[in-house]
Design an enzyme around this catalytic site. Sequence first.
Site, PDB file in Angstrom:
ATOM      1  N   LYS A 123       0.813  -1.230   0.000  1.00  0.00           N
ATOM      2  CA  LYS A 123       0.000   0.000   0.000  1.00  0.00           C
ATOM      3  C   LYS A 123       0.839   1.270   0.000  1.00  0.00           C
ATOM      4  CE  LYS A 123      -0.710   0.289   4.937  1.00  0.00           C
ATOM      5  NZ  LYS A 123      -1.575   0.285   6.077  1.00  0.00           N
ATOM      6  N   ARG A 124       2.108   1.155   0.452  1.00  0.00           N
ATOM      7  CA  ARG A 124       3.004   2.322   0.419  1.00  0.00           C
ATOM      8  C   ARG A 124       3.469   2.534  -1.033  1.00  0.00           C
ATOM      9  NH1 ARG A 124       5.854   0.935   4.867  1.00  0.00           N
ATOM     10  NH2 ARG A 124       5.567   2.658   6.289  1.00  0.00           N
ATOM     11  N   GLY A 149       9.877   5.146  26.962  1.00  0.00           N
ATOM     12  CA  GLY A 149      10.201   3.758  26.613  1.00  0.00           C
ATOM     13  C   GLY A 149      11.692   3.563  26.420  1.00  0.00           C
ATOM     14  N   GLU A 152      17.979   4.072  20.619  1.00  0.00           N
ATOM     15  CA  GLU A 152      18.693   4.421  19.373  1.00  0.00           C
ATOM     16  C   GLU A 152      18.384   5.857  18.949  1.00  0.00           C
ATOM     17  OE1 GLU A 152      19.169   0.009  17.257  1.00  0.00           O
ATOM     18  OE2 GLU A 152      17.933   1.517  16.282  1.00  0.00           O
ATOM     19  N   ASP A 189       6.417  -9.367  11.636  1.00  0.00           N
ATOM     20  CA  ASP A 189       5.920  -8.657  12.822  1.00  0.00           C
ATOM     21  C   ASP A 189       4.455  -8.953  13.126  1.00  0.00           C
ATOM     22  OD1 ASP A 189       8.377  -7.458  13.086  1.00  0.00           O
ATOM     23  OD2 ASP A 189       7.629  -5.391  13.021  1.00  0.00           O
ATOM     24  N   HIS A 214      44.624 -11.703  15.543  1.00  0.00           N
ATOM     25  CA  HIS A 214      45.112 -10.736  16.530  1.00  0.00           C
ATOM     26  C   HIS A 214      45.677  -9.521  15.810  1.00  0.00           C
ATOM     27  CE1 HIS A 214      46.935  -9.114  20.137  1.00  0.00           C
ATOM     28  NE2 HIS A 214      48.057  -8.941  19.447  1.00  0.00           N
TER      29      HIS A 214
HETATM   30  C1  LIG Z   1      12.637   3.070  13.946  1.00  0.00           C
HETATM   31  C2  LIG Z   1      12.754   1.581  13.772  1.00  0.00           C
HETATM   32  C3  LIG Z   1      14.001   0.992  13.727  1.00  0.00           C
HETATM   33  C4  LIG Z   1      14.122  -0.369  13.558  1.00  0.00           C
HETATM   34  N1  LIG Z   1      15.367  -0.905  13.504  1.00  0.00           N
HETATM   35  C5  LIG Z   1      15.508  -2.231  13.331  1.00  0.00           C
HETATM   36  C6  LIG Z   1      16.797  -2.808  13.214  1.00  0.00           C
HETATM   37  O1  LIG Z   1      17.810  -2.114  13.268  1.00  0.00           O
HETATM   38  N2  LIG Z   1      16.893  -4.138  13.039  1.00  0.00           N
HETATM   39  C7  LIG Z   1      15.780  -4.938  12.982  1.00  0.00           C
HETATM   40  O2  LIG Z   1      15.919  -6.156  12.832  1.00  0.00           O
HETATM   41  N3  LIG Z   1      14.538  -4.420  13.074  1.00  0.00           N
HETATM   42  C8  LIG Z   1      14.377  -3.094  13.240  1.00  0.00           C
HETATM   43  N4  LIG Z   1      13.125  -2.556  13.301  1.00  0.00           N
HETATM   44  C9  LIG Z   1      11.971  -3.477  13.195  1.00  0.00           C
HETATM   45  C10 LIG Z   1      11.713  -3.860  11.731  1.00  0.00           C
HETATM   46  O3  LIG Z   1      11.482  -2.688  10.994  1.00  0.00           O
HETATM   47  C11 LIG Z   1      10.538  -4.815  11.639  1.00  0.00           C
HETATM   48  O4  LIG Z   1      10.759  -5.929  12.471  1.00  0.00           O
HETATM   49  C12 LIG Z   1      10.367  -5.300  10.207  1.00  0.00           C
HETATM   50  O5  LIG Z   1      10.172  -4.229   9.329  1.00  0.00           O
HETATM   51  C13 LIG Z   1       9.194  -6.274  10.098  1.00  0.00           C
HETATM   52  O6  LIG Z   1       9.080  -6.687   8.780  1.00  0.00           O
HETATM   53  P1  LIG Z   1       7.693  -7.150   8.177  1.00  0.00           P
HETATM   54  O7  LIG Z   1       7.994  -7.584   6.775  1.00  0.00           O
HETATM   55  O8  LIG Z   1       7.025  -8.106   9.069  1.00  0.00           O
HETATM   56  O9  LIG Z   1       6.759  -5.849   8.158  1.00  0.00           O
HETATM   57  P2  LIG Z   1       6.976  -4.335   7.717  1.00  0.00           P
HETATM   58  O10 LIG Z   1       8.371  -4.009   7.452  1.00  0.00           O
HETATM   59  O11 LIG Z   1       6.228  -3.527   8.711  1.00  0.00           O
HETATM   60  O12 LIG Z   1       6.240  -4.259   6.319  1.00  0.00           O
HETATM   61  C14 LIG Z   1       4.867  -4.417   6.182  1.00  0.00           C
HETATM   62  C15 LIG Z   1       4.410  -3.741   4.909  1.00  0.00           C
HETATM   63  O13 LIG Z   1       3.070  -4.128   4.654  1.00  0.00           O
HETATM   64  C16 LIG Z   1       2.382  -3.029   4.113  1.00  0.00           C
HETATM   65  N5  LIG Z   1       0.944  -3.262   4.334  1.00  0.00           N
HETATM   66  C17 LIG Z   1       0.283  -3.342   5.513  1.00  0.00           C
HETATM   67  N6  LIG Z   1      -1.008  -3.635   5.306  1.00  0.00           N
HETATM   68  C18 LIG Z   1      -1.171  -3.744   3.965  1.00  0.00           C
HETATM   69  C19 LIG Z   1      -2.259  -4.053   3.128  1.00  0.00           C
HETATM   70  N7  LIG Z   1      -3.461  -4.339   3.620  1.00  0.00           N
HETATM   71  N8  LIG Z   1      -2.043  -4.073   1.804  1.00  0.00           N
HETATM   72  C20 LIG Z   1      -0.833  -3.808   1.282  1.00  0.00           C
HETATM   73  N9  LIG Z   1       0.237  -3.528   2.022  1.00  0.00           N
HETATM   74  C21 LIG Z   1       0.084  -3.506   3.343  1.00  0.00           C
HETATM   75  C22 LIG Z   1       2.935  -1.843   4.882  1.00  0.00           C
HETATM   76  O14 LIG Z   1       2.727  -0.645   4.143  1.00  0.00           O
HETATM   77  C23 LIG Z   1       4.407  -2.220   4.982  1.00  0.00           C
HETATM   78  O15 LIG Z   1       5.136  -1.692   3.901  1.00  0.00           O
HETATM   79  C24 LIG Z   1      12.966  -1.184  13.449  1.00  0.00           C
HETATM   80  C25 LIG Z   1      11.696  -0.601  13.474  1.00  0.00           C
HETATM   81  C26 LIG Z   1      11.588   0.762  13.630  1.00  0.00           C
HETATM   82  C27 LIG Z   1      10.220   1.378  13.645  1.00  0.00           C
END
Ligand SMILES: Cc1cc2nc3c(=O)[nH]c(=O)nc-3n(C[C@H](O)[C@H](O)[C@H](O)COP(=O)(O)OP(=O)(O)OC[C@H]3O[C@@H](n4cnc5c(N)ncnc54)[C@H](O)[C@@H]3O)c2cc1C
Length: 465
Positions: free
Chosen positions: A33-34, A179, A186, A312, A444
């Site tokens: 969706k993004r 938190g 970070e 996630d 080393h």
């Molecule tokens: C500030 C920040 C820093 C982070 N740093 C780290 C790090 O250093 N290392 C690490 O391991 N993790 C980090 N994370 C966590 C990490 O970003 C998440 O664990 C990871 O992105 C999860 O991946 P994902 O594929 O499950 O979901 P996401 O990356 O959340 O992607 C989900 C995607 O689904 C899309 N979406 C949702 N609903 C719909 C729909 N109905 N139709 C179409 N598209 C949809 C969203 O737009 C999004 O683009 C960080 C998170 C944040 C917020």
Amino acid sequence: MSYDLIVIGSGPGGYVCAIKAAQLGLKVAVVEKRATYGGTCLNIGCIPSKALLHASEMFEEVGHLDALGIKVAKPKLDLPGMLAHKDATVKSNVDGVAYLFKKNKIDGHIGTGSIAAPGKVVVTKEDGSSETLETKAIVIATGSDSAPLPGVEIDEKRIVTSTGALELPKVPAKMIVVGAGVIGLELGSVWRRLGAEVVVVEFLDRILPGMDGEVAKQFQRMLEKQGFAFKLGTKVTGVDTSGKTLKATIEPAKGGAAETIEADVVLVAIGRRPFTGGLGLETVGVELDERKRVKVDGHYQTNVPGIYAIGDVIAGPMLAHKAEDEGVAVAEILAGQAGHVNYDAIPGVVYTGPEVATVGKTEEELKAAGIAYKVGKFPFSANGRARAMLATDGFVKILSDATTDRLLGAHIVGKGAGEMIHEAVVLMEFAGSAEDLARSTHAHPTMSESIKEAALAAWFKPIHM
Ligand SMILES: Cc1cc2nc3c(=O)[nH]c(=O)nc-3n(C[C@H](O)[C@H](O)[C@H](O)COP(=O)(O)OP(=O)(O)OC[C@H]3O[C@@H](n4cnc5c(N)ncnc54)[C@H](O)[C@@H]3O)c2cc1C
């Protein structure tokens, strides 16, 4: 158009799943969706935060080069330039995902995906038009978003989530971080290095909940030396936005007298919650668990055959690499192979200065499970390379099984900890022992020699202490 697999969401879980499935011969589409691919991680998470963490660390380090015999003028901050570096980093990464989709012949559909029925995904575009795609399997990879704090309204300008904290146009004189988890510490580090006074308010009586307690305690002291202030066992109950500065009301978590602290910016970083809005899960009857995460079985399948979920949005640590590995596993399962993730060997890294890196069990977890264990520790202050780099803050802690010597956990606080942790990860994948680690030759002088020494300490005795 009919597919073998439609992945909803293009974060590290979704895009990696799509690429792996395409590599294994499946006809794949991704719905996002993004406007750009890469999810939270590439657009507003891991990648932009690391761009700012690196740049702000350089900014701070340049100001402390005297001790290495380097005289430089006081560095000047060009915040728009730093934010532009972050934006360019994001662009090159999200463009990279689009390139990989093309290369692997994956169809990308920009729009919100919802599941009309097993095998049917409706994509609704921004202009309201929609199309229905047919598929054999659906993987939900819709990720998570920031958890709200009751009584506090986010405007992403003065009261921000991590997303707003990645693009503040001005360094706040004072920032409250609500938190003391990874994201709060970070982003608090970024703005402290650039000049903000940072106060972290945490409900629990410790920072980095879930991580090894000794590691968290020592790390907190290091952050305090850098200028962080902590109010632990404290909750924020509201923020008054009426004046020029914000007034946050805080009170002891266990109850007691309230007080007010002022700040220019409040960052709410109290965790993330699974994102399932608009997916139509109720229509098809996909079950959620008690924390509103999509419930899956050992093969990532929901209670509805043909609908899977990863990342996630399901249980487990909210980490990009956990989502990626689940993406690979489910793609393999769909291609008839044996996909699997070893949840005992998933590293976690806090990209602060110094970094914190951890894999496997903490001492608290081993105690609770009644497992007899040995501890080996080695401080970087006794490591030659660390002394040469003036990076002596921190230590390595190795936890091994008292009977079998098997490596059960590794915890590192120190410069480069996030890179160093992986030798422990690989060793744990192969069920190796502290002795295996201690007998492996380490170059080393390297920081990694401290891991060998800590393993030596767990197995027998360290040499250099
Ligand atoms: C500030 C920040 C820093 C982070 N740093 C780290 C790090 O250093 N290392 C690490 O391991 N993790 C980090 N994370 C966590 C990490 O970003 C998440 O664990 C990871 O992105 C999860 O991946 P994902 O594929 O499950 O979901 P996401 O990356 O959340 O992607 C989900 C995607 O689904 C899309 N979406 C949702 N609903 C719909 C729909 N109905 N139709 C179409 N598209 C949809 C969203 O737009 C999004 O683009 C960080 C998170 C944040 C917020």
